[in-house]
Design a protein around this motif. Structure first.
Motif, PDB file in Angstrom:
ATOM      1  N   ILE A 150       0.816  -1.198   0.000  1.00  0.00           N
ATOM      2  CA  ILE A 150       0.000   0.000   0.000  1.00  0.00           C
ATOM      3  C   ILE A 150       0.865   1.270   0.000  1.00  0.00           C
ATOM      4  N   ASP A 151       2.035   1.252   0.665  1.00  0.00           N
ATOM      5  CA  ASP A 151       2.858   2.457   0.669  1.00  0.00           C
ATOM      6  C   ASP A 151       3.410   2.744  -0.733  1.00  0.00           C
ATOM      7  N   VAL A 152       3.750   1.700  -1.469  1.00  0.00           N
ATOM      8  CA  VAL A 152       4.252   1.864  -2.843  1.00  0.00           C
ATOM      9  C   VAL A 152       3.138   2.369  -3.762  1.00  0.00           C
ATOM     10  N   GLN A 174     -11.138  10.007  -0.421  1.00  0.00           N
ATOM     11  CA  GLN A 174     -11.068   9.977  -1.892  1.00  0.00           C
ATOM     12  C   GLN A 174      -9.867   9.161  -2.368  1.00  0.00           C
ATOM     13  N   ILE A 175      -8.742   9.335  -1.703  1.00  0.00           N
ATOM     14  CA  ILE A 175      -7.547   8.567  -2.097  1.00  0.00           C
ATOM     15  C   ILE A 175      -7.750   7.080  -1.789  1.00  0.00           C
ATOM     16  N   ALA A 176      -8.407   6.781  -0.664  1.00  0.00           N
ATOM     17  CA  ALA A 176      -8.693   5.388  -0.323  1.00  0.00           C
ATOM     18  C   ALA A 176      -9.552   4.736  -1.410  1.00  0.00           C
ATOM     19  N   ALA A 182      -9.140   1.062   2.907  1.00  0.00           N
ATOM     20  CA  ALA A 182      -9.884   1.816   3.909  1.00  0.00           C
ATOM     21  C   ALA A 182      -9.236   3.184   4.151  1.00  0.00           C
ATOM     22  N   ARG A 183     -10.086   4.154   4.514  1.00  0.00           N
ATOM     23  CA  ARG A 183      -9.567   5.495   4.790  1.00  0.00           C
ATOM     24  C   ARG A 183      -8.529   5.465   5.913  1.00  0.00           C
ATOM     25  N   GLU A 184      -8.771   4.616   6.921  1.00  0.00           N
ATOM     26  CA  GLU A 184      -7.853   4.561   8.059  1.00  0.00           C
ATOM     27  C   GLU A 184      -6.456   4.110   7.617  1.00  0.00           C
ATOM     28  N   VAL A 185      -6.411   3.218   6.633  1.00  0.00           N
ATOM     29  CA  VAL A 185      -5.115   2.748   6.121  1.00  0.00           C
ATOM     30  C   VAL A 185      -4.374   3.896   5.441  1.00  0.00           C
ATOM     31  N   ILE A 186      -5.108   4.649   4.614  1.00  0.00           N
ATOM     32  CA  ILE A 186      -4.485   5.783   3.919  1.00  0.00           C
ATOM     33  C   ILE A 186      -4.001   6.826   4.926  1.00  0.00           C
TER      34      ILE A 186
END
Length: 221
Positions: A150-152, A174-176, A182-186
């Protein structure tokens, strides 16, 4: 709505024999939609093939728990693979297409599509070549979501969104949606990027402060 010889606009239709192009001009119609308008949705069975003459359509799918994922975008000069697939299968869309800008589309009714596919080999090859290319794009999305870090993926997406500018106007939600997570991950990864000096965040905006480092991360295998 008359926009002249629209077959010049599309790489695939431009090279078709003149008689085939003339048949397309006779049976297809141009339609316009304002920014934000739904072009197709999960409740509709498509009755026509869609070519995008101007603008961008964002195609996304929403899961039962309400999470969105952007499948792909249709840009000017392209056709929509989902329209093609659902029309061939005579099934409803399982995704939503929304005009991301003001758009102009070329609509080819299904009876005319069926006739042209059956009678004109050049048109048939054009339709299925475009379908194959977009299907590969969808498989890349599946591969990224299933196996990509996900970071890449986020670093690559931020670089795409910022382009030649310094800031991005987008929320974490929006990016999620763009990345199918999930938004929390972003939020967690963006906070990590900020600690590392790659970005700075303010309400609804993200400033990219170290593009070379972000590019190096995005290029990580």
């Amino acid at each position: 709505m008359n926009i002249g010889d629209w077959t010049e606009r599309f790489q695939g239709t431009r090279v078709l024999p003149r008689p085939v192009r003339d048949r397309l001009l006779q049976v297809a119609q141009a339609r316009s939609y304002p920014k934000g308008r739904e072009v197709f949705g999960p409740r509709n069975i498509p009755d026509s093939l869609l070519f995008l003459y101007e603008g961008t359509i964002r195609v996304s799918q929403t899961s039962e728990n309400g999470r969105d994922i952007v499948l792909y975008r249709v840009d000017a000069g392209e056709s929509c693979v989902l329209t093609t697939a659902c029309m061939l299968a005579e099934e409803a869309y399982n995704a939503e297409g929304v005009a991301e800008t003001d758009i102009t589309t070329i609509v080819l009714p299904k009876p005319a599509f069926d006739t042209l596919v059956a009678e004109e080999a050049a048109f048939r090859n054009f339709v299925f070549a475009a379908y194959s290319r977009r299907l590969l794009d969808l498989l890349r999305v599946v591969d990224d979501v299933a196996f990509g870090r996900i970071d890449v993926r986020l670093a690559d997406r931020l670089l795409t969104l910022v382009g030649g500018n310094k800031e991005i106007a987008a929320t974490h939600a929006q990016i999620a949606s763009e990345l199918g997570t999930a938004r929390e991950v972003i939020s967690r990864v963006l906070n990590d990027f900020q600690k590392r000096g790659l970005i700075e965040q303010s309400r609804g905006r993200i400033a990219v402060t170290n593009k070379p480092a972000l590019r190096a991360l995005a290029d990580t295998d």
